[in-house]
Design a protein around this motif. Structure first.
Motif, short mmCIF file in Angstrom:
data_model
loop_
_atom_site.label_atom_id
_atom_site.label_comp_id
_atom_site.label_asym_id
_atom_site.label_seq_id
_atom_site.Cartn_x
_atom_site.Cartn_y
_atom_site.Cartn_z
N GLY A 16 -11.32 3.08 -4.80
CA GLY A 16 -11.86 1.72 -4.97
C GLY A 16 -10.78 0.64 -4.94
N ILE A 17 -9.68 0.94 -4.24
CA ILE A 17 -8.60 -0.06 -4.13
C ILE A 17 -8.79 -0.82 -2.82
N ASN A 18 -8.82 -2.13 -2.92
CA ASN A 18 -9.02 -2.96 -1.73
C ASN A 18 -7.75 -3.06 -0.90
N TYR A 19 -7.95 -3.14 0.38
CA TYR A 19 -6.80 -3.30 1.28
C TYR A 19 -7.21 -4.10 2.51
N SER A 20 -6.21 -4.61 3.20
CA SER A 20 -6.45 -5.27 4.48
C SER A 20 -5.58 -4.58 5.52
N ASP A 21 -6.24 -4.11 6.53
CA ASP A 21 -5.61 -3.26 7.54
C ASP A 21 -5.30 -4.10 8.78
N PHE A 22 -4.03 -4.38 8.99
CA PHE A 22 -3.62 -5.15 10.18
C PHE A 22 -3.19 -4.15 11.24
N LYS A 23 -4.18 -3.67 11.99
CA LYS A 23 -3.88 -2.62 12.96
C LYS A 23 -3.80 -3.17 14.38
N PHE A 77 -2.14 -14.23 5.79
CA PHE A 77 -2.71 -13.39 4.74
C PHE A 77 -1.82 -13.36 3.51
N LEU A 78 -0.50 -13.22 3.74
CA LEU A 78 0.44 -13.15 2.62
C LEU A 78 0.36 -14.43 1.77
N ILE A 79 0.19 -15.55 2.44
CA ILE A 79 0.14 -16.83 1.72
C ILE A 79 -1.21 -17.02 1.01
N LYS A 80 -2.27 -16.77 1.75
CA LYS A 80 -3.61 -17.07 1.19
C LYS A 80 -4.08 -16.02 0.18
N GLN A 81 -3.89 -14.75 0.47
CA GLN A 81 -4.45 -13.69 -0.36
C GLN A 81 -3.46 -13.15 -1.39
N ASP A 82 -2.17 -13.36 -1.16
CA ASP A 82 -1.13 -12.94 -2.11
C ASP A 82 -1.31 -11.50 -2.60
N PRO A 83 -1.30 -10.53 -1.70
CA PRO A 83 -1.46 -9.13 -2.12
C PRO A 83 -0.25 -8.68 -2.94
N GLY A 84 -0.48 -7.75 -3.87
CA GLY A 84 0.60 -7.31 -4.73
C GLY A 84 1.50 -6.25 -4.09
N MET A 102 -3.43 -16.78 -7.33
CA MET A 102 -3.35 -15.63 -8.23
C MET A 102 -3.24 -14.34 -7.40
N GLN A 103 -2.30 -13.49 -7.81
CA GLN A 103 -2.07 -12.28 -7.02
C GLN A 103 -3.26 -11.32 -7.11
N THR A 104 -3.60 -10.73 -5.96
CA THR A 104 -4.74 -9.83 -5.93
C THR A 104 -4.28 -8.38 -5.99
N LYS A 105 -5.16 -7.52 -6.55
CA LYS A 105 -4.90 -6.09 -6.56
C LYS A 105 -5.42 -5.53 -5.24
N ARG A 106 -4.78 -5.98 -4.21
CA ARG A 106 -5.16 -5.59 -2.86
C ARG A 106 -3.85 -5.38 -2.12
N PHE A 107 -3.83 -4.41 -1.23
CA PHE A 107 -2.59 -4.27 -0.48
C PHE A 107 -2.81 -4.57 0.99
N LEU A 108 -1.72 -4.94 1.60
CA LEU A 108 -1.71 -5.23 3.03
C LEU A 108 -0.97 -4.09 3.71
N ILE A 109 -1.49 -3.63 4.83
CA ILE A 109 -0.78 -2.61 5.59
C ILE A 109 -0.79 -3.02 7.06
N THR A 110 0.38 -2.98 7.68
CA THR A 110 0.43 -3.22 9.13
C THR A 110 0.48 -1.87 9.83
N ARG A 111 -0.28 -1.76 10.91
CA ARG A 111 -0.33 -0.50 11.65
C ARG A 111 -0.30 -0.75 13.16
N PRO A 112 0.87 -1.17 13.66
CA PRO A 112 0.95 -1.30 15.12
C PRO A 112 0.82 0.08 15.74
N ASN A 113 0.43 0.13 17.00
CA ASN A 113 0.37 1.43 17.68
C ASN A 113 0.71 1.30 19.15
N HIS A 114 1.74 0.48 19.42
CA HIS A 114 2.08 0.19 20.81
C HIS A 114 3.01 1.20 21.46
N ASP A 115 3.59 2.10 20.67
CA ASP A 115 4.41 3.15 21.28
C ASP A 115 4.19 4.46 20.52
#
Lengths: 66, 217
Positions: B35-42, B54-61, B1-14
């Motif tokens: 109060g919006i949940n998120y997962s920060d892939f920094k 994460f995309l497969i298991k948590q299914d963020p919207g 079931m899709q979650t009301k959570r967002f995923l954000i990628t934040r590389p910082n290599h350059d």
């Protein structure tokens, strides 16, 4: 209607007036200075052509009031 | 079931992605306050293995990719490809994606939508911004990037406010236009004329495809 060569000259003249205090981050190209952009436009490579195209589009937009 | 959570990628290599990394802090604060949940892939977490899992298991919207890219790839940390056209764009099925990565739509975005992504908002050319050459080490103090941050972040803020993808796009476009006009009001600061051209550039290349009424909340 101006020629491609005239467009290039116009854009080069505009780039010459670019501030020396800035760099422009352009996607995967990295941080480019005024001199870098001028070089790309002079070479007529992919980025150079894109810059020319967008500058001309921008000028036309200004003319028609954005 | 899709979650009301967002995923954000934040590389910082350059330098470039470090600026995007900084810009996103405002987004994360906004989300936290709402109060919006998120997962920060920094940093190094912005890699294919972890993002895929994460995309497969948590299914963020809603998925936000910061990074470099091309017509058919979105990259993460150290430019490792994360989403590759004709390989795993199906992972974006039923999601709204915002890619602040160059060119990532001409091919990848369209294919993702063809494979069931709700909507994809991206830049059909290189995403650009003006930087103060003297503020390289302190991006948070660089005033020249502020309008570019406002323009890009508006897409995300609008979606986090419950707007549709079409509304988010239109609000961002309007902010872009307003900023161009704001930076046209005076040439007292010479850099302003450069800022307004490169804002025009980003505004021109920003596009969305997919379901107009798609929304995150």
């Amino acid at each position: 209607m101006i020629s491609k060569e005239e467009e290039k000259k116009l854009v080069l003249a505009r780039l010459e007036t670019m501030s020396d205090n800035i760099k422009v981050s352009i996607g995967s190209e990295g941080e480019l200075s005024k001199e870098d952009l001028i070089e790309h436009v002079k070479k007529g490579d992919k980025l150079g052509k894109l810059v020319i195209g967008m500058q001309i589009k921008y000028l036309r937009s200004l003319k028609s009031g954005l | 079931m899709q979650t009301k959570r967002f995923l954000i990628t934040r590389p910082n290599h350059d330098d470039a992605v470090s600026y995007l990394f900084q810009w996103s802090i405002e987004i994360l604060k906004f989300a936290k306050n709402k109060g919006i949940n998120y997962s920060d892939f920094k940093g190094s977490k912005a890699n294919r293995k972890e993002v895929t899992k994460f995309l497969i298991k948590q299914d963020p919207g809603f998925v936000i990719f910061n990074g470099h890219g091309s017509r058919n790839i979105i990259n993460g940390h150290k430019d490792e490809p994360i989403i590759i056209c004709d390989e795993n764009e199906h992972l974006l099925k039923s999601k709204i994606t915002y890619a602040i990565a160059c060119d990532a739509a001409a091919e990848l975005g369209q294919k993702a939508v063809d494979k069931g992504a709700n909507a994809f908002i991206r830049y059909e050319g290189p995403f650009c911004f003006v930087r103060d050459a003297a503020k390289e080490c302190t991006p948070s103090r660089d005033k020249f990037v502020v309008p570019f941050k406002k323009f890009s972040n508006e897409v995300i803020i609008s979606l986090l406010k419950g707007k549709t993808i079409k509304e988010a796009y239109e609000r961002s476009q309007k902010i872009g236009l307003d900023l161009i006009k704001e930076y046209s009001a005076s040439d007292a600061i010479p850099e302003y004329k450069d800022i307004r051209f490169w804002l025009f550039w980003d505004k021109n290349f920003q596009k969305f495809i997919g379901e107009e009424i798609a929304s995150f909340l």
